[in-house]
Design an enzyme around this catalytic site. Structure first.
Site, short mmCIF file in Angstrom:
data_model
loop_
_atom_site.label_atom_id
_atom_site.label_comp_id
_atom_site.label_asym_id
_atom_site.label_seq_id
_atom_site.Cartn_x
_atom_site.Cartn_y
_atom_site.Cartn_z
N SER A 63 0.81 -1.23 0.00
CA SER A 63 0.00 0.00 0.00
C SER A 63 0.84 1.27 0.00
O SER A 63 0.30 2.35 -0.24
CB SER A 63 -0.95 0.02 1.21
OG SER A 63 -0.20 0.03 2.42
N ASP A 358 -2.59 7.91 8.77
CA ASP A 358 -3.53 7.02 9.45
C ASP A 358 -2.87 6.07 10.43
O ASP A 358 -3.47 5.09 10.85
CB ASP A 358 -4.34 6.22 8.42
CG ASP A 358 -3.45 5.42 7.46
OD1 ASP A 358 -2.25 5.22 7.78
OD2 ASP A 358 -3.94 5.00 6.40
N HIS A 361 0.45 4.91 7.10
CA HIS A 361 0.87 5.54 5.85
C HIS A 361 1.18 7.01 6.05
O HIS A 361 0.59 7.67 6.93
CB HIS A 361 -0.24 5.38 4.80
CG HIS A 361 -0.70 3.97 4.64
ND1 HIS A 361 -1.87 3.50 5.20
CD2 HIS A 361 -0.13 2.91 4.01
CE1 HIS A 361 -2.01 2.22 4.91
NE2 HIS A 361 -0.97 1.84 4.20
#
Length: 462
Positions: A63, A358, A361
Site C-alpha cells: 500500500s 492514518d 501511511h
C-alpha cells in the site's frame, strides 16, 4: 497460460477497435493504469523526460505504492477524508493525497499513475492508456507466502501475463499498449517487505526476526531474476522505512519506555528495518555484479523517513508521531479497532503538519519530502540521474491529446459516461518543502482528474 493462448488463437477473427480495446481492458480490471502526459511540467532536481522521450514504468509493492489496485480488485468503498489534500475525493490510495510514487512519476517522467474506478469503469473507459506501463502494487501485499493473493510472486506473474498479452496483440497486427522495446527499456520498481517484517515482529524477538530475513530476500531476488530473464534491464529497489516510528506500532501497549529512542521511536523495530535494508542493499550489489547489462538502483528509505521524525521542525511538522486521521487523541491518536474510515475517527485540520496520515501511511506532505530525497540520489546507489530511463519512442500516446498550455497535465477519463480526455490545471508555484503541491480544481467537479477514482471501503492495510 497455454490453454488461454490456444483459446485466443482459435479466435483471431477481425474485431472492431472498440471491441479489441474492451476485451483487453476487461482482463486488467484490477491493474492500475499509467496515464501518458506530454513533457511540459518542469521536474524537481533537473529530472525530466525531454525531447519527445517517454518512460514506461512497472511497479510492484504494497500500500505504500498502491494507487487504487486493491480498491478496484476487492470493491472497497473507501470514503473521505481519504484523498482530501490533492484529489479532493477518495482515490483508492491510503493517504490524504499523493503517494511517493505519484510524485516520482510526476516529477521525473511527467505522468501520474491513474487507478481504475472499477472493473466496469475500466471496461467502459476505452480511452485508458497503458502505454506508460502499469502498477501491480496491492495494499497488504508481502513476499511470503509466495502464492498468497497479490504476493510479490503473484504480481510478477500478473505482469508476465500482461506482457505476453501485449506482445501477442502486436504480433497479430493489433494495437498493444507496450512493445518489446518498451518492455526492455522500462523501469521496474519494487517496494515491498514492510508487511513481512511487521508480521514477524508481532510475535518474534529481534534475533528470530533477522533469522527469517533470508526467505524474504530470496523472494525479492527471484522477482528481479524472473523479470531479468524475461528481458527487463532497469530496476529500482526501495528499502523499508522507519517502522519503529509508526503510530500503529507505538500504540501497542508496552511495559515501559526502555525501547524508545531519543525521538520517541521503538528501537527494536528500527533495528530490524536497518538490518533488513542492509541485507537488501547487499543483495542488489550482488545482482548488479551478476547482471552486468542491467541497471539496479537501491534506495535506502530508512534514513530518509527517519529524518522526518528526527528533524521534524526543518520540515514544518508539529506532531511527527501522532496520526492525523485516527482515534484516541494524544500521544498517537491511533486505535487498531477504530481506523481512519470509522465514523468515530477524528481528522486533523492541516495534514501538512503531520508525518503520519492514518498510523501506517504517510501524509502527502511527508510523501513529497520522501520523493524529493529519492530524486537527490543521496540515499541511492549507484547515484544516477533517473532521466536515463526516458527513452525515445516513436509516435504519440495511444489516447488523449498533448497537454496544452503551461502547467496542464493530461488526464484520462475514468468515469464511464465520459470518453473524452480531460486536462486539469496543475499549480506549478513552489509550495511547501520545495515540491509542487498543486490541486486539480477541475478534477474534483468533473468526475475525472489526474489520479481520480471512485471511493471504496474501510480497512487500512499497508
Amino acid at each position: 497460460m497455454a490453454m488461454d493462448r490456444a483459446r485466443r488463437r482459435r479466435h483471431r477473427h477481425p474485431m472492431s477497435a472498440a471491441a479489441r480495446s474492451s476485451a483487453f481492458l476487461t482482463l486488467w480490471s484490477a491493474v492500475v493504469v499509467v496515464a501518458a502526459v506530454a513533457p511540459t511540467v518542469s521536474a524537481a532536481a533537473g529530472f525530466s523526460c525531454r525531447g519527445g522521450a517517454r518512460a514506461v514504468v512497472f511497479n510492484f509493492g504494497d500500500s505504500n505504492s498502491d494507487t487504487g489496485g486493491m480498491a478496484a480488485a476487492m470493491g472497497w468503498r473507501i470514503r473521505r477524508p481519504e484523498g482530501r489534500a490533492f484529489f479532493h475525493h477518495p482515490t483508492g490510495r491510503f493517504c490524504d493525497g499523493r503517494l511517493t510514487i505519484d510524485f516520482l512519476c510526476q516529477l521525473i517522467f511527467t505522468f501520474l499513475f491513474l487507478p481504475p474506478n472499477s472493473s466496469f469503469c475500466i471496461h467502459r473507459a476505452l480511452g485508458s492508456d497503458y502505454s506508460n506501463g502499469a502498477n501491480f502494487a496491492i495494499a497488504g501485499s508481502a513476499t511470503l507466502p509466495r502464492d498468497a493473493l497479490f504476493s510479490l510472486h503473484i504480481q510478477v506473474k500478473q505482469f508476465l501475463f500482461f506482457r505476453d498479452r501485449s506482445l501477442e496483440l502486436i504480433s497479430q497486427g493489433l494495437p498493444g499498449p507496450v512493445d518489446a522495446e518498451g518492455f526492455r527499456n522500462a523501469l521496474y520498481m519494487i517496494d515491498i517487505g514492510q508487511n513481512d517484517i511487521n508480521a514477524l515482529l508481532s510475535y518474534l524477538s529481534y534475533d528470530q526476526v533477522v533469522a527469517r530475513f533470508p526467505p524474504i530476500l530470496a523472494e525479492i531476488k527471484d522477482a528481479i531474476q524472473t523479470l531479468y530473464d524475461n528481458g527487463s534491464r532497469n530496476f529500482w529497489i526501495h528499502g523499508t522505512g522507519a517502522l519503529g516510528c509508526l503510530p500503529q506500532k507505538l500504540s501497542i501497549p508496552r511495559k515501559d519506555d526502555s525501547d524508545l529512542d531519543s525521538n520517541g521511536c521503538l528501537m527494536t523495530y528500527n533495528r530490524a528495518a536497518v538490518t533488513f535494508n542492509a541485507a537488501l542493499g547487499s543483495l542488489c550489489d550482488q545482482l548488479s555484479a551478476q547482471m552486468k547489462d542491467a541497471t539496479i538502483v537501491y534506495t535506502d528509505l530508512f534514513p530518509l523517513k527517519y529524518d522526518l521524525i528526527a528533524n521534524r521542525t526543518k520540515y514544518g511538522f508539529d506532531k511527527p508521531l501522532m496520526t492525523c486521521c485516527g482515534y484516541g487523541g494524544p500521544p498517537y491518536n491511533y486505535n487498531i479497532t477504530i481506523g481512519c474510515q470509522d465514523r468515530n475517527a477524528s481528522v486533523c485540520d492541516d495534514g501538512s503538519k503531520f508525518v503520519s496520515w492514518d498510523g501506517v501511511h504517510l501524509t502527502e506532505a511527508a510523501n513529497a519530502i520522501v520523493a524529493k530525497g529519492i530524486l537527490s540520489s543521496d540515499y541511492s546507489r549507484p547515484k544516477i540521474k533517473f532521466d536515463q530511463f526516458c527513452k525515445q519512442r516513436g509516435g504519440a500516446p495511444t489516447s488523449g491529446r498533448p497537454a496544452g498550455g503551461d502547467g496542464e497535465l493530461l488526464c484520462l477519463p475514468q468515469a464511464p459516461w465520459s470518453l473524452t480526455p480531460v486536462t486539469a490545471p496543475l499549480n506549478l508555484q513552489s509550495m511547501q518543502h520545495g515540491i509542487q503541491m498543486g490541486s486539480t480544481a477541475r478534477g474534483a467537479s468533473s468526475g475525472c482528474g489526474c489520479g481520480c477514482v471512485a471511493g471504496s471501503g474501510g480497512l487500512t492495510p499497508v
